[in-house]
Design a protein around this motif. Structure first.
Motif, PDB file in Angstrom:
ATOM      1  N   LYS A 161       0.888  -1.167  -0.040  1.00 52.78           N
ATOM      2  CA  LYS A 161      -0.032   0.048  -0.019  1.00 52.78           C
ATOM      3  C   LYS A 161       0.797   1.158  -0.022  1.00 52.78           C
ATOM      4  O   LYS A 161       0.639   2.180  -0.631  1.00 52.78           O
ATOM      5  N   LYS A 203       1.143   4.107  -3.259  1.00 51.02           N
ATOM      6  CA  LYS A 203       0.940   5.408  -2.688  1.00 51.02           C
ATOM      7  C   LYS A 203       2.014   6.132  -3.287  1.00 51.02           C
ATOM      8  O   LYS A 203       1.657   7.359  -3.917  1.00 51.02           O
ATOM      9  N   GLU A 258      -9.195   5.440  -0.751  1.00 49.71           N
ATOM     10  CA  GLU A 258      -7.690   5.144  -1.282  1.00 49.71           C
ATOM     11  C   GLU A 258      -8.126   5.055  -2.842  1.00 49.71           C
ATOM     12  O   GLU A 258      -7.115   5.614  -3.676  1.00 49.71           O
TER      13      GLU A 258
END
Length: 617
Positions: free
Chosen positions: A187, A191, A254
């Motif tokens: 993650k 990102k 997200e």
């Protein structure tokens, strides 16, 4: 106050505050669950894709920006957010909303799809068309991980990598096929790498290294390979895509952040998104296969409702196959990602070493079966009729031309009901009848099914067995499957005024029609033809001697179908006859309950009676 009723189109969606989006997603799920419990449908995939769809419409300027769904069974939230809330309760009902994206239904439905692995090709076409018109809109393809088992997806990806046009492919990985990796490291790295700053830095570094001839190019390749160690996108990178992910596709915030970062990236981009199939509904999360496509059910328990205990054609096929395979160890079974739907799950569980699921790859399934047959195995390929259309060339070239003994069990032949025109199997008799060396048969009922399957294996020739969805006619089953004479029909009743030549599941309704015609003083005979190819011309000649009035009835297109075969024979024979052909005209049949569709098409017993009565009178 509920959020969903205030959203009549994506423009309304883009006006609401981000903190309301999780609530909106919960509301979308509840509407989908409630509606599917009454109408049936593709529940698990649609529940898993709620956040993806919401984020796409929130970030992109639809309908100017184009979203293309693969298969389309994940698009229920898309319908709810694009002006179809009031009609959503009608989904999959006759004259109601389609269960799939449909171009004539909404300007937001960019491309219709009921079969898999088509979205990347269609999206690439839309992107190139945009470029040629010098427009600036975005194009996004939403592809389920199962769809990547189909070769067409890879053909499209390699072409997209070559053309280098701007497009985004979202790989919706619902953990049924590809990846279970959504950790903190993944993650954080995703990102980082999707930020515009990092993308620009990566691009500049690559261009700088490439300035130094072979050494620089090798360094750039090494950097790319080092990046792929942390990300499972090497295949996509090698095909010319910039790969990002995996990200949590069920986290709306997200998803929005990542899409905002990626929407202006140049060239083809692959975003790997991991979702939970059946998300938000515990029974669907626990049994994703059951809830992929389901009939009506109880929301509280998840239990199916309204199921008949009568034997289905699919179960009759499954039971007969097990009987035959117990005695013949050379029998093998192949499916294209549909073990439960085709009834091969029982074969899989009992004979795992002789069972093969090739994924959504019907073309490969057919030629793989041809190879098995060439090697002395007796393969049966169980497909839905609508998906057999995808391997026509392989049936013709790889199987029939070489006279290889492959059996095709085509489930869902004829009308399938609520899934509609993309799934009706009403073309198989027409597109298969012209292939040399092929035997083409259709059982009248569940008992004839078992005999016809044994006949298919013993024929030692390419053999297609096509049969409908749903329950049979409640006939008593014989103890053991027996061979039927190939190319021979059977008289069920003789009549001096007319004879109905019926095929497949229209045989029993034809008998009922003949009985009803008695009340109108019309003596009507019925023949169960059993085989479309080879056609039993002897029994047709016998029928002509009884009466010059012949009626053909089938659940296939009239053009090129069973009735056409009879008409061709009679015309070539220059016989003295009158012929009424009953079947499906030059149209795509819409969705609805099968019985209602048969009524509309004039193919139930009552309509047959009326047609014949009017014709003879």
């Amino acid at each position: 106050m509920k959020v969903l009723p205030s959203i009549q189109n994506p423009r309304d969606l883009r006006l609401i505050k981000k903190e309301l989006l999780p609530t909106l997603c919960e509301e979308l799920r509840q509407v989908i669950i409630d509606t599917a419990s009454h109408n049936g449908g593709h529940l698990g995939s649609s529940l898993g894709a709620v956040e993806i769809i919401t984020a796409l419409h929130y970030v992109f300027n639809t309908p100017e920006d184009k979203i293309v769904f693969d298969t389309g069974h994940q698009a229920y939230a898309h319908k709810l957010l694009t002006g179809r809330q009031k009609e959503f309760a009608t989904i999959r009902t006759q004259n109601g909303l389609s269960g799939f994206p449909k171009r004539t239904e909404s300007e937001y439905d960019t491309f219709g799809a009921g079969h898999a692995s088509t979205a990347i090709s269609a999206a690439l076409g839309l992107a190139i068309a945009r470029d040629q018109r010098k427009e600036k809109n975005k194009v996004v393809a939403v592809v389920g991980d199962g769809c990547l088992t189909g070769g067409m997806a890879y053909e499209a990806m390699q072409n997209a990598g070559l053309l280098r046009t701007d497009m985004l492919v979202i790989l919706n990985d619902n953990q049924m096929f590809i990846s279970k990796r959504v950790g903190a490291l993944g993650k954080a790295l995703t990102k980082l790498l999707t930020t515009k700053y990092m993308q620009l830095a990566e691009e500049k570094a690559t261009n700088f290294l490439k300035r130094f001839d072979e050494l620089g190019n090798n360094a750039a390749k090494l950097a790319k390979r080092a990046r792929s160690i942390l990300f499972p996108g090497t295949l996509f990178e090698e095909m010319g895509f910039r790969y990002f992910g995996p990200v949590n596709g069920n986290d709306i915030n997200e998803m929005i952040e990542v899409l905002e970062n990626l929407k202006d990236v140049k060239g083809p981009v692959m975003l790997h998104v991991v979702t939970k199939k059946g998300k938000g509904y515990k029974p669907a999360e626990e049994k994703p296969t059951k809830f992929h496509g389901i009939g009506i059910f109880d929301v509280e328990t998840g239990d199916s409702l309204g199921k008949s205990s009568a034997l289905t054609f699919t179960k009759a096929f499954s039971d007969a196959l097990l009987k035959l395979a117990e005695k013949d160890t050379s029998i093998a079974a192949i499916t294209a990602a549909m073990p439960e739907g085709t009834g091969l799950d029982a074969f899989r569980d009992k004979f795992p070493s002789r069972y093969f699921d090739v994924g959504i790859a019907e073309e490969h399934a057919a030629t793989f079966a041809a190879g098995l047959a060439a090697g002395g195995v007796k393969p049966v390929v169980a497909l839905y009729s609508t998906f057999a259309q995808r391997c026509y060339d392989q049936i013709l070239h790889d199987i029939c031309l070489q006279k290889l003994p492959v059996v095709f069990a085509l489930d869902r032949a004829g009308l399938v009901g609520e899934d509609g025109p993309t799934h009706h199997g009403v073309f198989d008799l027409s597109f298969l009848r012209d292939i040399p060396n092929l035997i083409l048969a259709a059982p009248a009922d569940e008992n004839e099914m078992q005999h016809m399957l044994k006949t298919a294996f013993d024929a030692k020739a390419p053999f297609v067995l096509r049969y409908p969805r749903g329950t049979g006619f409640g006939v008593k089953l014989d103890d053991e499957p027996q061979d039927l004479p190939i190319g021979k029909g059977v008289w069920l009743k003789k009549g001096k005024d007319a004879t109905i030549l019926a095929i497949g599941n229209r045989v029993h309704p034809a008998l009922a029609a003949a009985e009803a015609l008695k009340k109108h003083k019309i003596d009507c005979g019925v023949v169960n033809m059993r085989f479309v190819k080879p056609l039993d011309t002897q029994i047709i000649d016998e029928a002509l001697k009884v009466s010059k009035h012949l009626v053909t009835v089938e659940d296939n297109m009239l053009a090129g179908g069973f009735g056409s075969a009879v008409a061709e024979y009679l015309a070539d024979k220059q016989a003295n006859f009158k012929l009424l052909r009953l079947g499906i005209g030059d149209e795509f049949v819409e969705h609805g309950k099968v019985a209602n569709l048969f009524d509309k098409l004039g193919l139930n017993a009552g309509q047959m009676t009326d047609h014949i009565l009017k014709w003879i009178k």
